[in-house]
Enzyme design. Structure first.
Site, PDB file in Angstrom:
ATOM      1  N   TYR A   5       5.288  -3.194  11.593  1.00 52.42           N
ATOM      2  CA  TYR A   5       6.694  -3.602  11.664  1.00 52.42           C
ATOM      3  C   TYR A   5       7.302  -3.221  13.015  1.00 52.42           C
ATOM      4  O   TYR A   5       8.479  -2.878  13.103  1.00 52.42           O
ATOM      5  CB  TYR A   5       7.496  -2.995  10.500  1.00 52.42           C
ATOM      6  CG  TYR A   5       6.868  -3.289   9.149  1.00 52.42           C
ATOM      7  CD1 TYR A   5       6.849  -4.589   8.658  1.00 52.42           C
ATOM      8  CD2 TYR A   5       6.261  -2.300   8.379  1.00 52.42           C
ATOM      9  CE1 TYR A   5       6.247  -4.882   7.431  1.00 52.42           C
ATOM     10  CE2 TYR A   5       5.659  -2.588   7.158  1.00 52.42           C
ATOM     11  CZ  TYR A   5       5.660  -3.871   6.691  1.00 52.42           C
ATOM     12  OH  TYR A   5       5.064  -4.163   5.495  1.00 52.42           O
ATOM     13  N   GLU A  26      -2.053  -5.457  -1.490  1.00 56.38           N
ATOM     14  CA  GLU A  26      -1.374  -6.114  -0.354  1.00 56.38           C
ATOM     15  C   GLU A  26      -0.871  -5.064   0.644  1.00 56.38           C
ATOM     16  O   GLU A  26       0.320  -5.020   0.949  1.00 56.38           O
ATOM     17  CB  GLU A  26      -0.162  -6.915  -0.852  1.00 56.38           C
ATOM     18  CG  GLU A  26      -0.432  -7.944  -1.920  1.00 56.38           C
ATOM     19  CD  GLU A  26       0.865  -8.526  -2.507  1.00 56.38           C
ATOM     20  OE1 GLU A  26       1.973  -8.103  -2.105  1.00 56.38           O
ATOM     21  OE2 GLU A  26       0.754  -9.405  -3.369  1.00 56.38           O
ATOM     22  N   PRO A  27      -1.722  -4.213   1.147  1.00 56.53           N
ATOM     23  CA  PRO A  27      -1.223  -3.175   2.061  1.00 56.53           C
ATOM     24  C   PRO A  27      -0.940  -3.712   3.458  1.00 56.53           C
ATOM     25  O   PRO A  27      -1.664  -4.568   3.964  1.00 56.53           O
ATOM     26  CB  PRO A  27      -2.384  -2.169   2.106  1.00 56.53           C
ATOM     27  CG  PRO A  27      -3.600  -2.981   1.831  1.00 56.53           C
ATOM     28  CD  PRO A  27      -3.177  -4.136   0.960  1.00 56.53           C
ATOM     29  N   GLY A  28       0.110  -3.207   4.059  1.00 51.29           N
ATOM     30  CA  GLY A  28       0.433  -3.585   5.438  1.00 51.29           C
ATOM     31  C   GLY A  28       0.501  -2.344   6.308  1.00 51.29           C
ATOM     32  O   GLY A  28      -0.370  -2.064   7.118  1.00 51.29           O
ATOM     33  N   GLY A  56       0.799  -1.222   0.000  1.00 50.83           N
ATOM     34  CA  GLY A  56       0.000   0.000   0.000  1.00 50.83           C
ATOM     35  C   GLY A  56       0.827   1.264   0.000  1.00 50.83           C
ATOM     36  O   GLY A  56       2.055   1.238  -0.175  1.00 50.83           O
ATOM     37  N   TYR A 100      16.768   0.945  10.107  1.00 49.20           N
ATOM     38  CA  TYR A 100      16.619   1.832   8.940  1.00 49.20           C
ATOM     39  C   TYR A 100      16.910   3.294   9.254  1.00 49.20           C
ATOM     40  O   TYR A 100      16.606   4.162   8.433  1.00 49.20           O
ATOM     41  CB  TYR A 100      15.178   1.791   8.407  1.00 49.20           C
ATOM     42  CG  TYR A 100      14.560   0.440   8.273  1.00 49.20           C
ATOM     43  CD1 TYR A 100      15.017  -0.472   7.315  1.00 49.20           C
ATOM     44  CD2 TYR A 100      13.504   0.059   9.081  1.00 49.20           C
ATOM     45  CE1 TYR A 100      14.427  -1.712   7.183  1.00 49.20           C
ATOM     46  CE2 TYR A 100      12.906  -1.184   8.952  1.00 49.20           C
ATOM     47  CZ  TYR A 100      13.374  -2.066   8.006  1.00 49.20           C
ATOM     48  OH  TYR A 100      12.785  -3.291   7.886  1.00 49.20           O
ATOM     49  N   CYS A 117      22.648  -3.746  24.967  1.00 50.51           N
ATOM     50  CA  CYS A 117      24.084  -3.469  24.873  1.00 50.51           C
ATOM     51  C   CYS A 117      24.550  -3.292  23.433  1.00 50.51           C
ATOM     52  O   CYS A 117      25.290  -4.129  22.890  1.00 50.51           O
ATOM     53  CB  CYS A 117      24.856  -4.582  25.556  1.00 50.51           C
ATOM     54  SG  CYS A 117      24.381  -4.695  27.271  1.00 50.51           S
ATOM     55  N   GLU A 118      24.090  -2.265  22.788  1.00 50.19           N
ATOM     56  CA  GLU A 118      24.476  -1.918  21.419  1.00 50.19           C
ATOM     57  C   GLU A 118      24.377  -0.401  21.312  1.00 50.19           C
ATOM     58  O   GLU A 118      23.367   0.182  21.742  1.00 50.19           O
ATOM     59  CB  GLU A 118      23.467  -2.479  20.395  1.00 50.19           C
ATOM     60  CG  GLU A 118      23.309  -3.966  20.361  1.00 50.19           C
ATOM     61  CD  GLU A 118      24.234  -4.663  19.372  1.00 50.19           C
ATOM     62  OE1 GLU A 118      24.904  -3.981  18.575  1.00 50.19           O
ATOM     63  OE2 GLU A 118      24.270  -5.892  19.427  1.00 50.19           O
ATOM     64  N   ARG A 136      12.904  -0.529  14.017  1.00 54.34           N
ATOM     65  CA  ARG A 136      12.936   0.366  12.854  1.00 54.34           C
ATOM     66  C   ARG A 136      14.004   1.454  12.946  1.00 54.34           C
ATOM     67  O   ARG A 136      14.741   1.676  11.984  1.00 54.34           O
ATOM     68  CB  ARG A 136      11.558   0.979  12.579  1.00 54.34           C
ATOM     69  CG  ARG A 136      10.456  -0.060  12.354  1.00 54.34           C
ATOM     70  CD  ARG A 136       9.182   0.535  11.758  1.00 54.34           C
ATOM     71  NE  ARG A 136       9.396   0.986  10.401  1.00 54.34           N
ATOM     72  CZ  ARG A 136       9.518   2.248  10.037  1.00 54.34           C
ATOM     73  NH1 ARG A 136       9.403   3.196  10.932  1.00 54.34           N
ATOM     74  NH2 ARG A 136       9.741   2.558   8.787  1.00 54.34           N
TER      75      ARG A 136
END
Ligand code: LLP
Length: 425
Positions: free
Chosen positions: A381, A284-286, A239, A327, A353-354, A323
């Site tokens: 997501y 196919e929208p998410g 979508g 990204y 720990c990152e 996310r």
């Protein structure tokens, strides 16, 4: 309409104050709005009213059974990418005959399961996959309904990790090879060629690349028709993107406008070149179904002033919401009860720990330890990409329905996390 708003100085999900949810269920917790979900679904379904269309919710965005059940009852189909997702659809009461199966690496077992359950269509991505599916269907004495995911080589102009329609991506059959691939599919005895699909990327705010992809698919449908390969559906993929609330960001085209523009082209083509014959349109929208229906509720543990930066350490982390780390996604962060004091700039970080464990950077916040924050537009997501890294139980999930709150996934406790493990002593 936003379903998350301040009422009497407290951020609410519909009629429920988020601090009440935190008190009852703890944090971190994902909070979803049922009415927002139904509204978003109906922005697609309503725009297709009276048409032969199917909205197959891309459940990878959020696959909680309660969400699937609500959508199934609205008439949704589902876009799945694993056998596990198919079993979720069935567990939620969804109809397998409205399921399409996407993905580059379907296993023999997954194909068998999907054929056994009678799904609507396999979105096939390669010639080896066609052969595997033909063989599996043959062994089961069935014909597998097939669509080919064609890669229209259109630049979706989105983040490189979520652009999928370019030649360099692993997805789909190259546009130039599509005709030959269709010929192969049509020659295999246990396949039934029924459709064509594409998916050029996610978080597309402009519909121009999608309309360009549509034109390319239509061109191919005409060529196939000329060879006697008749398709019954056209699946335009994911979508429209959503607004994440960042200052100056481009706004997404309204779903209704996008669907109207698709139909304008499809109708013109059907009358002028397709002999008026019908074709089913599949979406196919998410993200646009669930993204703005959810927030991640988190508590501030500590404020940690630094030499270069101040850190606001919260109890949610990259394992809960990937996310930003994956990204560099910008997510809006709002205090549940805004304070009037002076705001300071903070990086909102989790306890993992990152150094990549951050949820938001350089945000002006007037906050104190113990305050609640909401990470907005976290419904897509978010939970589905969460993990148990650092042996952190995954967050609870609740759905708000008007003034009611329903727990739809309890918080994982540490014992859940090692329940499947054993030592070798
Ligand atoms: N169909 C296919 C074949 C897909 O691969 C996807 C998403 C969709 C539909 C749904 O697209 P949407 O309507 O949500 O844009 N984790 C990333 C997004 C990954 C998208 C993967 N495919 C993120 O958090 O931005």
């Amino acid at each position: 309409m936003s379903h998350f708003s301040y009422q009497d100085g407290v951020l609410h999900a519909d009629q429920v104050a988020l601090d009440r949810i935190a008190e009852q269920f703890g944090t971190p917790t994902y909070v979803y709005s049922k009415s927002a979900l139904l509204e978003n679904f109906n922005s697609y379904a309503g725009a297709c009213k009276g048409r032969d269309a199917l909205v197959c919710y891309a459940m990878k965005a959020n696959s909680n059974l309660a969400i699937l059940d609500l959508l199934a009852r609205e008439g949704a189909g589902f876009d799945i990418v694993s056998g596990g997702e198919l079993l979720r659809v069935i567990a939620a009461g969804g109809d397998p005959s409205k399921v399409i199966f996407s993905g580059v690496g379907k296993t023999v077992d997954e194909m068998r399961l999907a054929l056994d359950k009678g799904i609507l269509c396999f979105n096939v991505e390669s010639i080896p996959e066609l052969h595997r599916l033909n063989e599996v269907a043959g062994q089961m004495g069935k014909k597998a309904p097939v669509s080919l995911r064609v890669n229209p080589n259109v630049d979706a102009k989105t983040h490189p990790y979520i652009a999928t329609g370019l030649k360099a991506n692993k997805f789909g059959v190259a546009f130039d090879d599509a005709l030959d691939t269709y010929r192969t599919a049509a020659s295999l005895p246990h396949l039934d060629v029924v459709g064509i699909d594409c998916h050029i990327g996610s978080q597309l705010l402009d519909d121009a690349p999608l309309l360009e992809a549509l034109d390319k698919l239509i061109e191919l449908i005409d060529t196939l028709h000329g060879e006697g390969i008749v398709l019954h559906h056209l699946d335009i993929g994911g979508g429209i993107g959503i607004s994440y609330g960042e200052a100056g960001e481009a706004q997404p085209v309204p779903v209704g406008d996008y669907v109207a523009r698709l139909y304008e082209r499809i109708d013109a083509w059907r009358t002028e070149r397709h002999g008026g014959k019908p074709i089913k349109l599949i979406f196919e929208p998410g993200r646009s179904i669930v993204g703005d229906t959810g927030v991640l509720l988190t508590t501030i543990e500590f404020l940690k002033p630094g030499q270069e930066k101040n850190f606001c350490v919260v109890d949610a982390a990259m394992n809960d919401l990937m996310r930003p780390a994956l990204y560099q996604a910008w997510m809006d962060v709002k205090p549940v009860r805004p304070r009037s004091g002076e705001a300071h700039s903070y990086d909102v970080v989790g306890p993992v720990c990152e150094s990549g464990d951050w949820l938001a950077r350089d945000r002006a916040l007037a906050v104190e330890p113990g305050d609640l924050l909401a990470v907005m537009q976290a419904g897509a997501y978010g939970f589905t990409m969460s993990s148990n890294y650092n042996t952190r139980g995954r967050a609870a999930e609740v759905i708000v329905d008007g003034d009611q709150v329903h727990l739809v996934r309890r918080r994982e406790n540490p014992a859940d996390l090692f329940a499947l493990e054993s030592t070798i002593r």
